[in-house]
Design a protein around this motif. Structure first.
Motif, mmCIF file in Angstrom:
data_model
loop_
_atom_site.group_PDB
_atom_site.id
_atom_site.type_symbol
_atom_site.label_atom_id
_atom_site.label_comp_id
_atom_site.label_asym_id
_atom_site.label_seq_id
_atom_site.Cartn_x
_atom_site.Cartn_y
_atom_site.Cartn_z
ATOM 1 N N GLU A 1 7.454 3.366 26.940
ATOM 2 C CA GLU A 1 6.482 3.763 25.742
ATOM 3 C C GLU A 1 7.186 3.943 24.479
ATOM 4 O O GLU A 1 6.715 3.618 23.489
ATOM 5 C CB GLU A 1 5.818 4.915 26.087
ATOM 6 C CG GLU A 1 6.393 6.342 26.204
ATOM 7 C CD GLU A 1 7.241 6.609 27.462
ATOM 8 O OE1 GLU A 1 6.955 5.957 28.429
ATOM 9 O OE2 GLU A 1 8.102 7.558 27.281
ATOM 10 N N PHE A 2 8.291 4.399 24.508
ATOM 11 C CA PHE A 2 8.998 4.394 23.152
ATOM 12 C C PHE A 2 9.342 3.147 22.488
ATOM 13 O O PHE A 2 9.212 3.048 21.209
ATOM 14 C CB PHE A 2 10.634 5.370 23.589
ATOM 15 C CG PHE A 2 11.390 5.356 22.210
ATOM 16 C CD1 PHE A 2 10.947 6.254 21.214
ATOM 17 C CD2 PHE A 2 12.522 4.692 21.815
ATOM 18 C CE1 PHE A 2 11.605 6.504 20.181
ATOM 19 C CE2 PHE A 2 13.131 4.700 20.860
ATOM 20 C CZ PHE A 2 12.836 5.877 19.772
ATOM 21 N N LEU A 3 10.094 2.292 23.354
ATOM 22 C CA LEU A 3 10.284 0.938 22.757
ATOM 23 C C LEU A 3 8.952 0.335 22.328
ATOM 24 O O LEU A 3 8.836 -0.340 21.289
ATOM 25 C CB LEU A 3 11.015 0.115 23.942
ATOM 26 C CG LEU A 3 12.221 0.338 24.209
ATOM 27 C CD1 LEU A 3 12.926 -0.493 25.341
ATOM 28 C CD2 LEU A 3 13.311 0.400 22.854
ATOM 29 N N ALA A 4 7.803 0.449 22.939
ATOM 30 C CA ALA A 4 6.685 -0.160 22.748
ATOM 31 C C ALA A 4 6.244 0.478 21.464
ATOM 32 O O ALA A 4 5.760 -0.436 20.518
ATOM 33 C CB ALA A 4 5.611 0.092 23.651
ATOM 34 N N LEU A 5 6.176 1.761 21.175
ATOM 35 C CA LEU A 5 5.746 2.325 19.961
ATOM 36 C C LEU A 5 6.811 1.719 18.751
ATOM 37 O O LEU A 5 6.235 1.560 17.450
ATOM 38 C CB LEU A 5 5.860 3.663 19.922
ATOM 39 C CG LEU A 5 4.561 4.470 20.819
ATOM 40 C CD1 LEU A 5 4.907 5.713 20.887
ATOM 41 C CD2 LEU A 5 3.107 3.986 20.129
ATOM 42 N N THR A 6 8.037 1.844 18.997
ATOM 43 C CA THR A 6 9.168 1.085 17.985
ATOM 44 C C THR A 6 8.738 -0.142 17.716
ATOM 45 O O THR A 6 8.599 -0.719 16.494
ATOM 46 C CB THR A 6 10.513 1.172 18.411
ATOM 47 O OG1 THR A 6 10.646 2.285 19.276
ATOM 48 C CG2 THR A 6 11.271 1.065 17.536
ATOM 49 N N LEU A 7 8.231 -1.000 18.583
ATOM 50 C CA LEU A 7 7.929 -2.358 18.146
ATOM 51 C C LEU A 7 6.626 -2.634 17.400
ATOM 52 O O LEU A 7 6.531 -3.142 16.324
ATOM 53 C CB LEU A 7 7.745 -3.248 19.846
ATOM 54 C CG LEU A 7 7.404 -4.573 19.443
ATOM 55 C CD1 LEU A 7 8.520 -5.423 19.083
ATOM 56 C CD2 LEU A 7 6.718 -5.061 20.711
ATOM 57 N N VAL A 8 5.683 -1.540 17.809
ATOM 58 C CA VAL A 8 4.384 -1.631 16.898
ATOM 59 C C VAL A 8 4.883 -1.198 15.463
ATOM 60 O O VAL A 8 4.382 -1.733 14.489
ATOM 61 C CB VAL A 8 3.442 -0.727 17.579
ATOM 62 C CG1 VAL A 8 2.260 -0.493 16.355
ATOM 63 C CG2 VAL A 8 2.990 -1.422 18.649
ATOM 64 N N LEU A 9 5.602 0.124 15.286
ATOM 65 C CA LEU A 9 5.868 0.596 14.080
ATOM 66 C C LEU A 9 6.694 -0.390 13.277
ATOM 67 O O LEU A 9 6.353 -0.601 12.115
ATOM 68 C CB LEU A 9 6.554 1.857 14.424
ATOM 69 C CG LEU A 9 5.758 3.005 14.813
ATOM 70 C CD1 LEU A 9 6.511 4.381 14.996
ATOM 71 C CD2 LEU A 9 4.742 3.403 13.685
ATOM 72 N N VAL A 10 7.803 -0.881 13.969
ATOM 73 C CA VAL A 10 8.727 -1.574 13.148
ATOM 74 C C VAL A 10 8.361 -2.904 12.730
ATOM 75 O O VAL A 10 8.313 -3.464 11.588
ATOM 76 C CB VAL A 10 10.113 -1.477 13.832
ATOM 77 C CG1 VAL A 10 11.101 -2.516 12.809
ATOM 78 C CG2 VAL A 10 10.719 -0.030 13.840
ATOM 79 N N TYR A 11 7.796 -3.795 14.012
ATOM 80 C CA TYR A 11 7.467 -4.980 13.463
ATOM 81 C C TYR A 11 6.136 -5.388 13.043
ATOM 82 O O TYR A 11 5.997 -6.072 12.057
ATOM 83 C CB TYR A 11 7.609 -5.806 14.807
ATOM 84 C CG TYR A 11 9.088 -6.301 15.390
ATOM 85 C CD1 TYR A 11 9.466 -7.502 14.757
ATOM 86 C CD2 TYR A 11 10.060 -5.295 15.816
ATOM 87 C CE1 TYR A 11 10.707 -7.887 14.597
ATOM 88 C CE2 TYR A 11 11.267 -5.791 15.909
ATOM 89 C CZ TYR A 11 11.777 -7.057 15.227
ATOM 90 O OH TYR A 11 13.046 -7.559 15.674
ATOM 91 N N VAL A 12 5.116 -4.681 13.548
ATOM 92 C CA VAL A 12 3.819 -4.770 13.245
ATOM 93 C C VAL A 12 3.687 -4.100 11.943
ATOM 94 O O VAL A 12 3.066 -4.632 10.911
ATOM 95 C CB VAL A 12 2.793 -4.236 14.369
ATOM 96 C CG1 VAL A 12 1.380 -4.361 13.642
ATOM 97 C CG2 VAL A 12 3.031 -5.094 15.440
#
Lengths: 200, 483
Positions: free
Chosen positions: A50-61
């Motif tokens: 879940e941490f990586l998923a949230l980072t992906l959304v925050l940083v990339y999206v």
């Protein structure tokens, strides 16, 4: 249940990734890329990352794609030039893609990575924190890699500045300190010339 | 599991040269802001001092033992130390050769040196990588610096086009390499090269196929970075399009680092799959020698000619690695080091003949050099003989050692092919010598150089001659480093 969710998200992911390269409007392409990032984040959540998923959304999206949309909207992209040769290279591109997909399905398919070969790890307890675990290894075991990533970012900044910063070549402003110090001989140059004989 | 209490502070001593280069480069980066444009020679001298300091540190810290640190992701071993010292040496020569060229083109700025030094740091990390993650990060650090340096001459359309091609193809190759690494990680469960090697031994046939696909993708990525056929398309365009000083930088020292990358990944990581990667490398080596040597004949631009010559040299380098024996690896190491020295000298000669507003990058610019400067015509003669592999220059011993190691493992036909292609290659090197000695000069203006460049370039060429007469010391160094 989990499998159904996985297939729904992966179908959306593959379709949106395909749309990124096929849609005509670059703004839509960028938006489809957002969708692709978002669905892959959902798949990561299914993997309990879940941490990586949230980072992906925050940083990339959140950050990268918004900037990307700005750039796409500001640049006047000539679509006809971009599309040139699309039809010409399509057959070769498709052939390569189909061969690669076939190879990968054969190699990375259920025959070698099925649940009987690699059993699913038991689900973690509710109080297990991914963030904590990543934090623990990031600054200890992966310290060297972490520092290197920082150096790469510094290089990226230097490169970006070196390639885009242009000093104004000529700006018209006065320097009072030089004006005060000016002497008459700096402004007028007396030239001594030999007298010439005048032609009639 | 890692807990805060079980963490041990890593031993920083083996990585002191890396830490020094990083710190010094950051200092140069900041100091350069306060250096006026006409005093950039300060930045230049600080960069040279950094390289000298790194060399001193690497030599004094050299123990001859293999030490792991940073949780096994960094290794300091004899091979790494030898390669690093040659990286500093070649890069320092590159900086000296580039100075006048860069000043004449208004490129003599801090960015060239900071990016160049960060590139050196990337090479050092790549040479010392003991983990796929570190290896990839080192490679990206080096590549990113090189992409930016190629594009540094912003007003040149050629340079921008070359940088764009290099960047796009380089990103694609990095993607291939990463995908291959992820498959190898997936099947062996480790990023550590030694653990991967141990895990591969116990894989069954079905899992071995996954590792094979990973290996193929890794080789594709590496072949691109090396410039081996059929992944060589970018090389002539980038060498031609980039400003010559930057072509010099990317052609010389990074080849030493690329050799280290192949050694770490293929030999230390996937050493057990030698039978499989040997076949792939044989095909790439033969194609590289063939395409490099034959296409170079048709080039009228000396930078393109040397680019194709690089491709053929990469073919020879691969011959040594594919032999898969200690002699093979040490001969390939010898080849990589001597090639970097020859490339530095070769492109250095182009820089010597260039001047403000004039690029001496066509073959005819070398016409009648013996009348304009007999000494430097002789230096070029040594360099060309060495690249062609004519005794008594070091190029001959490098080729000989590589071919001997290939014969040693019973691949005599491959050695015969190597000899045939290098004989074909002699043609275009000799053509340069013919232009210098038997043609009338078109351009009779005197050479515009400084004393430091003359001295270093002469030392470079004479060093190649010296190593050719006494190859024993460097060969012994390479054998000891691999052993």
């Amino acid at each position: 249940m989990e499998q159904t969710i996985f297939y729904i998200f992966s179908t959306v992911l593959v379709l949106s990734a395909g749309a990124v390269v096929t849609v005509r409007n670059p703004v839509f392409a960028a938006l489809f890329l957002v969708l692709a990032f978002f669905t892959s984040a959902a798949i990561w959540i299914l993997l309990e990352a879940e941490f990586l998923a949230l980072t992906l959304v925050l940083v990339y999206v959140g950050a990268v794609m918004v900037l990307f949309l700005f750039v796409v909207m500001m640049l006047d992209i000539n679509l006809t030039v971009l599309r040139e040769g699309f039809a010409r290279y399509l057959p070769v591109g498709l052939l390569v893609a189909v061969i690669m997909v076939a190879q990968l399905v054969y190699i990375v398919g259920p025959a070698r990575f099925g649940l009987d070969k690699f059993p699913a790890p038991p689900p973690r307890d509710a109080d297990y924190s991914n963030t904590r675990e990543i934090g623990l290894v990031l600054y200890t075991e992966y310290l060297f890699a972490f520092e290197l990533a920082a150096v790469i970012l510094v290089v990226a900044i230097i490169a970006a500045i070196a390639l885009t910063l242009r000093k104004r070549v000529k700006t018209n402003f006065m320097k009072p300190e030089e004006q005060v110090l000016v002497k008459s001989k700096d402004r007028v140059r007396l030239v001594k010339m030999a007298t010439e004989k005048q032609d009639d | 599991m890692m807990t805060p209490s079980s963490f041990e502070m890593p031993n920083l001593l083996p990585a002191v040269p890396e830490i020094f280069v990083l710190t010094a480069t950051c200092v140069i980066l900041l100091a350069d802001l306060y250096v006026r444009d006409d005093k950039k020679v300060i930045t230049y001298l600080m960069s040279l001092a950094t390289l000298v300091g790194a060399a001193v540190l690497t030599i004094t810290l050299h123990t001859g033992e293999t030490v792991l640190t940073f949780s096994g992701s960094f290794v300091s071993d004899p091979m790494g130390d030898v390669l690093k010292v040659f990286v500093y040496l070649v890069t320092a020569a590159v900086f000296v050769y580039s100075r006048n060229y860069l000043i004449a083109r208004n490129l003599f700025k801090g960015e060239f040196f900071t990016l160049g030094l960060f590139g050196v740091l990337g090479m050092m990390v790549l040479i010392s990588a003991q983990n796929m993650l570190t290896l990839y990060l080192g490679l990206e650090l080096l590549s990113l610096c090189m992409y930016a340096m190629v594009a540094l001459h912003r007003d040149s359309i050629n340079a921008t086009e070359a940088a764009m091609k290099y960047f796009v193809l380089g990103a694609l190759a990095s993607g291939m390499l990463l995908y291959g690494m992820s498959l190898i990680y997936g099947i062996t469960g480790s990023l550590d090269l030694a653990e991967i090697n141990a895990a591969i031994k116990s894989l069954d046939d079905s899992k071995m196929m996954v590792a094979s696909l990973g290996m193929v993708l890794v080789i594709v990525g590496m072949a691109f970075k090396l410039g081996a056929v059929p992944f060589h398309m970018w090389l002539p365009d980038v060498y031609h399009g980039a400003p010559t000083a930057i072509t010099l930088y990317i052609s010389a020292a990074p080849k030493i680092a690329a050799f280290a990358m192949v050694m770490r990944l293929l030999v230390e990581g996937l050493g057990d799959m030698h039978v499989q990667w040997q076949e792939i490398l044989i095909i790439m080596a033969v194609l590289s020698m063939a395409v490099g040597n034959i296409v170079a004949i048709a080039q009228a631009n000396i930078k393109r000619m040397l680019a194709y010559s690089t491709i053929s040299h990469v073919g020879f380098l691969l011959l040594g690695i594919l032999a898969g024996t200690a002699e093979g690896y040490s001969s390939a190491m010898f080849y990589a080091i001597t090639y970097a020295l020859m490339a530095a000298g070769g492109f250095g000669m182009i820089l010597l003949l260039s001047r403000s507003g004039f690029e001496a990058d066509r073959l005819e610019d070398f016409k009648g050099l013996s009348e304009r400067s007999p000494w430097f015509a002789f230096m070029m003669l040594i360099l060309m003989f060495s690249m062609a592999g004519v005794p008594p220059t070091v190029g001959f011993y490098a080729k000989l050692a590589v071919l001997q190691s290939v014969v040693g493992v019973g691949l005599t036909w491959l050695a015969v092919l190597g000899v045939i292609f290098s004989i074909i290659g002699v043609f275009y090197y000799l053509r340069v010598i013919k232009l210098m000695y038997f043609d009338k000069p078109v351009d009779t203006s005197p050479l515009e150089t400084t004393a430091d460049m003359r001295i270093i370039l002469s030392a470079n060429a004479l060093g190649i001659l010296y190593l050719g007469l006494m190859p024993g010391s460097l060969l012994a160094l390479c054998v000891a480093a691999i052993g």
